[in-house]
Design a protein around this motif. Structure first.
Motif, PDB file in Angstrom:
ATOM      1  N   GLU A  56       0.829  -1.208   0.000  1.00  0.00           N
ATOM      2  CA  GLU A  56       0.000   0.000   0.000  1.00  0.00           C
ATOM      3  C   GLU A  56       0.861   1.255   0.000  1.00  0.00           C
ATOM      4  O   GLU A  56       1.882   1.325   0.689  1.00  0.00           O
ATOM      5  CB  GLU A  56      -0.899   0.048   1.234  1.00  0.00           C
ATOM      6  CG  GLU A  56      -1.975  -1.000   1.250  1.00  0.00           C
ATOM      7  CD  GLU A  56      -2.853  -0.921   2.485  1.00  0.00           C
ATOM      8  OE1 GLU A  56      -3.898  -1.582   2.473  1.00  0.00           O
ATOM      9  OE2 GLU A  56      -2.508  -0.206   3.458  1.00  0.00           O
ATOM     10  N   ALA A  57       0.418   2.224  -0.762  1.00  0.00           N
ATOM     11  CA  ALA A  57       1.026   3.550  -0.767  1.00  0.00           C
ATOM     12  C   ALA A  57       0.006   4.498  -0.142  1.00  0.00           C
ATOM     13  O   ALA A  57      -1.128   4.601  -0.622  1.00  0.00           O
ATOM     14  CB  ALA A  57       1.349   3.986  -2.187  1.00  0.00           C
ATOM     15  N   THR A  58       0.392   5.180   0.926  1.00  0.00           N
ATOM     16  CA  THR A  58      -0.514   6.104   1.610  1.00  0.00           C
ATOM     17  C   THR A  58      -0.068   7.524   1.324  1.00  0.00           C
ATOM     18  O   THR A  58       1.045   7.927   1.666  1.00  0.00           O
ATOM     19  CB  THR A  58      -0.524   5.850   3.130  1.00  0.00           C
ATOM     20  OG1 THR A  58      -0.899   4.481   3.346  1.00  0.00           O
ATOM     21  CG2 THR A  58      -1.498   6.766   3.835  1.00  0.00           C
ATOM     22  N   ARG A  59      -0.948   8.262   0.672  1.00  0.00           N
ATOM     23  CA  ARG A  59      -0.686   9.653   0.299  1.00  0.00           C
ATOM     24  C   ARG A  59      -1.410  10.562   1.273  1.00  0.00           C
ATOM     25  O   ARG A  59      -2.626  10.458   1.450  1.00  0.00           O
ATOM     26  CB  ARG A  59      -1.175   9.884  -1.119  1.00  0.00           C
ATOM     27  CG  ARG A  59      -1.085  11.297  -1.595  1.00  0.00           C
ATOM     28  CD  ARG A  59      -1.640  11.364  -3.004  1.00  0.00           C
ATOM     29  NE  ARG A  59      -2.030  12.712  -3.338  1.00  0.00           N
ATOM     30  CZ  ARG A  59      -2.838  13.022  -4.318  1.00  0.00           C
ATOM     31  NH1 ARG A  59      -3.364  12.076  -5.072  1.00  0.00           N
ATOM     32  NH2 ARG A  59      -3.137  14.264  -4.575  1.00  0.00           N
ATOM     33  N   THR A  60      -0.668  11.471   1.915  1.00  0.00           N
ATOM     34  CA  THR A  60      -1.239  12.399   2.884  1.00  0.00           C
ATOM     35  C   THR A  60      -0.952  13.826   2.437  1.00  0.00           C
ATOM     36  O   THR A  60       0.203  14.182   2.210  1.00  0.00           O
ATOM     37  CB  THR A  60      -0.637  12.170   4.290  1.00  0.00           C
ATOM     38  OG1 THR A  60      -0.854  10.804   4.659  1.00  0.00           O
ATOM     39  CG2 THR A  60      -1.266  13.087   5.323  1.00  0.00           C
ATOM     40  N   THR A  61      -2.002  14.621   2.312  1.00  0.00           N
ATOM     41  CA  THR A  61      -1.833  16.034   1.988  1.00  0.00           C
ATOM     42  C   THR A  61      -1.595  16.784   3.283  1.00  0.00           C
ATOM     43  O   THR A  61      -2.443  16.797   4.167  1.00  0.00           O
ATOM     44  CB  THR A  61      -3.069  16.583   1.249  1.00  0.00           C
ATOM     45  OG1 THR A  61      -3.266  15.815   0.060  1.00  0.00           O
ATOM     46  CG2 THR A  61      -2.885  18.053   0.888  1.00  0.00           C
ATOM     47  N   VAL A  62      -0.417  17.390   3.405  1.00  0.00           N
ATOM     48  CA  VAL A  62      -0.011  18.116   4.608  1.00  0.00           C
ATOM     49  C   VAL A  62      -0.476  19.571   4.525  1.00  0.00           C
ATOM     50  O   VAL A  62      -0.891  20.162   5.514  1.00  0.00           O
ATOM     51  CB  VAL A  62       1.527  18.043   4.778  1.00  0.00           C
ATOM     52  CG1 VAL A  62       1.990  18.819   5.994  1.00  0.00           C
ATOM     53  CG2 VAL A  62       1.980  16.594   4.845  1.00  0.00           C
ATOM     54  N   PHE A  63      -0.401  20.162   3.313  1.00  0.00           N
ATOM     55  CA  PHE A  63      -0.855  21.518   3.080  1.00  0.00           C
ATOM     56  C   PHE A  63      -1.541  21.570   1.732  1.00  0.00           C
ATOM     57  O   PHE A  63      -1.008  21.023   0.770  1.00  0.00           O
ATOM     58  CB  PHE A  63       0.339  22.489   3.104  1.00  0.00           C
ATOM     59  CG  PHE A  63      -0.062  23.920   2.877  1.00  0.00           C
ATOM     60  CD1 PHE A  63      -0.490  24.699   3.936  1.00  0.00           C
ATOM     61  CD2 PHE A  63      -0.031  24.474   1.611  1.00  0.00           C
ATOM     62  CE1 PHE A  63      -0.874  26.018   3.728  1.00  0.00           C
ATOM     63  CE2 PHE A  63      -0.409  25.779   1.403  1.00  0.00           C
ATOM     64  CZ  PHE A  63      -0.836  26.563   2.454  1.00  0.00           C
ATOM     65  N   PRO A  64      -2.691  22.155   1.598  1.00  0.00           N
ATOM     66  CA  PRO A  64      -3.436  22.854   2.634  1.00  0.00           C
ATOM     67  C   PRO A  64      -4.019  21.890   3.657  1.00  0.00           C
ATOM     68  O   PRO A  64      -4.232  20.711   3.362  1.00  0.00           O
ATOM     69  CB  PRO A  64      -4.536  23.578   1.865  1.00  0.00           C
ATOM     70  CG  PRO A  64      -4.700  22.799   0.596  1.00  0.00           C
ATOM     71  CD  PRO A  64      -3.367  22.185   0.303  1.00  0.00           C
ATOM     72  N   LEU A  65      -4.244  22.413   4.841  1.00  0.00           N
ATOM     73  CA  LEU A  65      -4.810  21.605   5.925  1.00  0.00           C
ATOM     74  C   LEU A  65      -6.140  21.009   5.492  1.00  0.00           C
ATOM     75  O   LEU A  65      -6.893  21.611   4.751  1.00  0.00           O
ATOM     76  CB  LEU A  65      -4.993  22.451   7.181  1.00  0.00           C
ATOM     77  CG  LEU A  65      -3.695  22.965   7.815  1.00  0.00           C
ATOM     78  CD1 LEU A  65      -4.010  23.876   8.994  1.00  0.00           C
ATOM     79  CD2 LEU A  65      -2.829  21.797   8.257  1.00  0.00           C
ATOM     80  N   GLY A  66      -6.402  19.809   5.975  1.00  0.00           N
ATOM     81  CA  GLY A  66      -7.661  19.137   5.641  1.00  0.00           C
ATOM     82  C   GLY A  66      -7.656  18.494   4.272  1.00  0.00           C
ATOM     83  O   GLY A  66      -8.698  18.099   3.766  1.00  0.00           O
ATOM     84  N   GLY A  67      -6.479  18.363   3.670  1.00  0.00           N
ATOM     85  CA  GLY A  67      -6.383  17.773   2.335  1.00  0.00           C
ATOM     86  C   GLY A  67      -6.682  16.296   2.306  1.00  0.00           C
ATOM     87  O   GLY A  67      -7.053  15.754   1.279  1.00  0.00           O
ATOM     88  N   GLY A  68      -6.520  15.633   3.438  1.00  0.00           N
ATOM     89  CA  GLY A  68      -6.913  14.234   3.531  1.00  0.00           C
ATOM     90  C   GLY A  68      -5.826  13.236   3.211  1.00  0.00           C
ATOM     91  O   GLY A  68      -4.677  13.577   2.956  1.00  0.00           O
ATOM     92  N   THR A  69      -6.241  11.978   3.226  1.00  0.00           N
ATOM     93  CA  THR A  69      -5.367  10.834   3.014  1.00  0.00           C
ATOM     94  C   THR A  69      -6.044   9.881   2.048  1.00  0.00           C
ATOM     95  O   THR A  69      -7.256   9.701   2.088  1.00  0.00           O
ATOM     96  CB  THR A  69      -5.098  10.118   4.357  1.00  0.00           C
ATOM     97  OG1 THR A  69      -4.453  11.039   5.236  1.00  0.00           O
ATOM     98  CG2 THR A  69      -4.208   8.913   4.192  1.00  0.00           C
TER      99      THR A  69
END
Length: 164
Positions: A56-69
């Motif tokens: 699995e590759a987990t992508r997390t949006t750090v900015f902008p806040l609330g971008g999700g995973t």
């Protein structure tokens, strides 16, 4: 220069400031990809972590806040765009073209490289023999082709993946 034009030449300016960091194993299987993207006023920062055991590759949006995973699945050795470029170069150095594979850069893209032969190009006013490849990329919302030129290495004979 404050007019938004390129040195008064009438061309609008658009600032692009991208920072990409990739970490990978010795086999160039991705471990983590960090993207800090700035295109004009649009700014994004995200991290993709590759879990080899789970596939699995987990992508997390750090900015902008609330971008999700979001989580994407993969089989075998996952490669982000930077790791793939290094892998492709290593393969060319051994007389092979990288096989078609899934490449991660935000989303997952199907990438196929076709070797089209040696081509001389001019760089810094000097002719240079290169390996020319046409790269076909297909993603969830886009499909495009591009040319890539790598400094030629030997052996000179190349073949596209799967053909000899």
């Amino acid at each position: 220069m404050g007019s938004g034009n390129d040195a008064g030449r009438g061309r609008p300016r658009f600032a692009v400031a991208d920072k990409i960091r990739s970490s990978a194993t010795d086999d160039l299987c991705s471990l983590e990809l960090e993207r800090d993207i700035g295109h004009g006023a649009r700014k994004t920062r995200e991290t993709t972590t590759f879990d080899q055991k789970k596939g699995e590759a987990t992508r997390t949006t750090v900015f902008p806040l609330g971008g999700g995973t979001s989580t994407l699945s993969f089989a075998g050795c996952p490669r982000d765009a930077m790791a793939f470029l290094y892998f492709a170069r290593r393969e060319l150095g051994q007389g092979r073209v990288a096989p078609p594979q899934q490449v991660f850069f935000g989303s997952a893209y199907s990438v196929r490289m076709d070797y089209t032969g040696a081509q001389t190009i001019t760089a810094s006013d000097k002719p240079s023999v290169t390996d020319r490849l046409v790269v076909n990329v297909k993603g969830p919302k886009s499909s495009f082709s591009l040319e890539m030129f790598f400094a030629a290495t030997r052996p000179a004979r190349r073949s596209s993946y799967g053909s000899r």
